[in-house]
Design a protein around this motif. Sequence first.
Motif, mmCIF file in Angstrom:
data_model
loop_
_atom_site.group_PDB
_atom_site.id
_atom_site.type_symbol
_atom_site.label_atom_id
_atom_site.label_comp_id
_atom_site.label_asym_id
_atom_site.label_seq_id
_atom_site.Cartn_x
_atom_site.Cartn_y
_atom_site.Cartn_z
ATOM 1 N N LYS A 100 -9.427 -4.703 9.111
ATOM 2 C CA LYS A 100 -8.976 -5.595 7.747
ATOM 3 C C LYS A 100 -8.710 -4.399 6.980
ATOM 4 N N ALA A 101 -9.205 -3.535 6.450
ATOM 5 C CA ALA A 101 -8.986 -2.362 5.583
ATOM 6 C C ALA A 101 -7.762 -1.633 5.924
ATOM 7 N N ILE A 102 -7.668 -1.190 6.990
ATOM 8 C CA ILE A 102 -6.611 -0.441 7.630
ATOM 9 C C ILE A 102 -5.392 -1.488 7.720
ATOM 10 N N ALA A 103 -5.527 -2.560 7.961
ATOM 11 C CA ALA A 103 -4.427 -3.525 8.015
ATOM 12 C C ALA A 103 -3.781 -3.675 6.503
ATOM 13 N N SER A 104 -4.603 -3.679 5.820
ATOM 14 C CA SER A 104 -4.119 -3.973 4.309
ATOM 15 C C SER A 104 -3.521 -2.465 3.766
ATOM 16 N N GLN A 105 -4.242 -1.410 4.245
ATOM 17 C CA GLN A 105 -3.608 0.047 3.805
ATOM 18 C C GLN A 105 -2.393 0.386 4.534
ATOM 19 N N ARG A 106 -2.275 -0.413 5.649
ATOM 20 C CA ARG A 106 -1.113 -0.041 6.432
ATOM 21 C C ARG A 106 0.000 -0.876 5.766
ATOM 22 N N GLY A 107 -0.200 -2.126 5.184
ATOM 23 C CA GLY A 107 0.584 -2.907 4.503
ATOM 24 C C GLY A 107 1.023 -2.047 3.150
ATOM 25 N N THR A 108 0.080 -1.453 2.239
ATOM 26 C CA THR A 108 0.382 -0.889 1.216
ATOM 27 C C THR A 108 1.351 0.359 1.490
ATOM 28 N N LEU A 109 0.908 1.187 2.642
ATOM 29 C CA LEU A 109 1.839 2.268 3.104
ATOM 30 C C LEU A 109 3.115 1.723 3.329
ATOM 31 N N GLU A 110 3.249 0.868 4.144
ATOM 32 C CA GLU A 110 4.631 0.544 4.747
ATOM 33 C C GLU A 110 5.415 0.025 3.223
ATOM 34 N N THR A 111 4.799 -0.632 2.340
ATOM 35 C CA THR A 111 5.630 -0.970 1.070
ATOM 36 C C THR A 111 6.050 0.606 0.349
#
Length: 822
Positions: A230-241
Amino acid sequence: MKRLHALPIRHKLMALLLASNLITMVAALVGFLVVEVRGHEKDARADLACLAATIDVNASVPVVFDDASGARGVLAALALKPEATAAALYRADGSLLAAYGGPVPESAPPLGTWVDGRRLMLAKAQMRGGGVVFVERSLPAWPVLARSYLGLVLFVWIPALLVGAALSSRLQAVISRPLLALAASVDDIARRGGYELTAAVRAEQPRGDEIGVLTRAFGQLLGQLQERDKAIASQRGTLETMVIDRTRDLVNLNRELQLAKEKAEESSRLKSEFLANMSHEIRTPMNGILGMTELVLDTPLSSEQQEYVSTVKGSADSLLSIINDILDFSKIEAGKLTLDSVSFSPRQTIAEMIRPLALRAHQKAVELLVDIDPAVPEEVVGDPGRLRQTLVNLVGNALKFTERGEVSLTVSAVESKADTVRLRFQVSDTGIGISKDKQQLIFAAFTQADGSTTRRYGGTGLGLAISRQLVRLMDGEIHLESEPGRGSCFSFTARFSAAPPASGAPQRDCGLEGAEVLVVDDNAANRRIVEKYLAQCGAVARLAPGADEALRMLAEGPRPAAVITDLLMPDRDGLSLVAALRENPAWRDLPVLVLSSASGPMDRRALLALSISRFLNKPVTPAELHRALRAALREPPPKPAAQAERLATPAHNESGETGRLLAAPSSYANEPDWGPGDEAAPGSGMPLVLVAEDNPVNLRVAQRLLEKRGYRVITAGDGQQALEKWEVTRPDLILMDLQMPVLDGLAATAEIRSRERTGGGHTPIVALTANAMIGDRERCLSSGMDGYVAKPIDMDKLLSAIEDALARHPPECFSAIPGLAV
Ligand code: ADP
């Protein structure tokens, strides 16, 4: 074993149980059999002993009476005992009385019990009757026993096994089911992804054994993995943005940079165009100024007019050279500079470019040496103008930044092919040197090693940038080695096309072969150069480092054909050496050539009296030296009277070359001394103005302009001198340049104001500066100055600034200030 491994855990457990069951049963069976066999044998012995005792008792009478049939009757009772297979009774003498059953021994066997195969036998002495009783019985057979046990085993074990299998099947399910469920769950997770345990695992009752621990740990592990995912997914989201944002920014920035680059290129092109146009536009009237000034200088002028116009010419010359630099630079930047391709003599070009520099060298008392390798071709094809420009800049810089010692230009051929030749030029000096961090910077345009406002040396910082580009155009690279305080060495190579061979063989016969020449010079490099030049013509040099050594060598050795001496030497100069020679009758007619960088003012009468054959300005070219020496050897030393005529005009020798015979000192010798400190004679009652300015021409201009208006003027060459003179003379006003060596104008003003704060008084200070940028006036006034005048000087503005300042801070006593109403 492999197959066992492949079995499901359930089957493994079952197999284990059955195997252990079977092993137990077999072990029990074997144990029972052994015990049973032992028991049977023991019973058989006891039974046999009992039979023997019974027969003994019953047969004692028949034996005593030797009653065979009675004996047989006793033995026949054994028919009731099927195990008793044979029996016999023996008389006291051992003979057989009666027998029963299977074969018996013919005579009485030895007493005792023994086993023979599956038969147990016993022989016993009769208690009464004195005969022997023999009994034999069979022992039970193994297989028979085993069979009976096997039946028992099968009867008991197989049902027990079935019951055990049923029980173990139930029991193993307790262990294997959760493990199987876990395995299925893992398999499910691996196939589908996700972190949910299957319903089967979740349905399991919580348990306290290892399987429970394993299931719980696995569940926790899955939970953690899920959290992490979940954490990775949320970080990936932030990174993508973030990446999207940054990419957008970068695209915008790139667009802006592209625009800025295009703008910069356009403005650089416009700047180059503008510079080129401006330089042209300025150069045209400059030519007019220079030409007209030359014309004016050729007309009859008073000495004052002569001086002023010469100053104008000097300033215009330097302005033109700056404009030329800027024009060249803009041409190079615009890629519009191309090189000429003409046939020229490197030696001639160097001789011409070095001559004006030799004057500067002499003024600074710096040795200027030129050493051209004989391998350098007489003619090459290239651009002599650009080569000269590069060399003038390097040698000019070397002279500018060298206060004492020497500056040398060495030329050698580093590569010589059929159609090209590469020459190496090296300019070394013993000047101030350049620090390591500045060595690359100074090749950039408008950059100087000393960029401070207190810098001592003028210049635009363009020379080296232009030189580097010119050298590149000549297919070379410029290099610098330098050590602060020790000097610098600039070197570059340039490629030229080989000149077509000149018609006729080169003139190698100099007419000096074998001539022995005494060379006197305190500078070792100079001695070597002259020696080399002489050797090129087959002349032999004897070298003396000073006048005294030369005199000693003359006294001790054979008389040379000629003497070549340097003029300026530390202990005893060239003229004093020649004077000593002329005193000695043996050397009175010795041809003497004087080499010097001193083409300045000299005592002509002294030169005349010494009968010097030739006077050559350093640096000399080999051809000049050869020609002068040849002429000196051919003609007798000139008589003082004959020389007097030649002194009037520069002499030309047989080939019209430039080596001069006591050439008249050039006009620079008469130049006024621009040095600071030449104070005007004080006029009565006029304000005393201290002019602080490092440029001698500007100093002179300001001084003369003020003197013409009746002011008394004293001068200072830098801020430090201004401070010292202010301290001593307390002038009524100071005209202060801003950019000066040692101490700049602002710092000098600050120091004066600080001293006034303790000592009292206020000397008005007016800034006189070429810094005419926005904010400079404010900077001057805020640092304690009273006025500000921008250069070039507008006399009206200067006078009104001075009068203003004096009106605000009137001098303590003066009678009249021109144009000032007090
Ligand atoms: P300019 O001499 O007009 O200032 P240049 O491009 O010719 O410009 O030289 C740039 C700077 O390099 C000079 O201002 C000086 O600081 C340094 N420089 C050049 N030649 C020498 C030298 N021979 N010795 C010491 N410094 C030098």
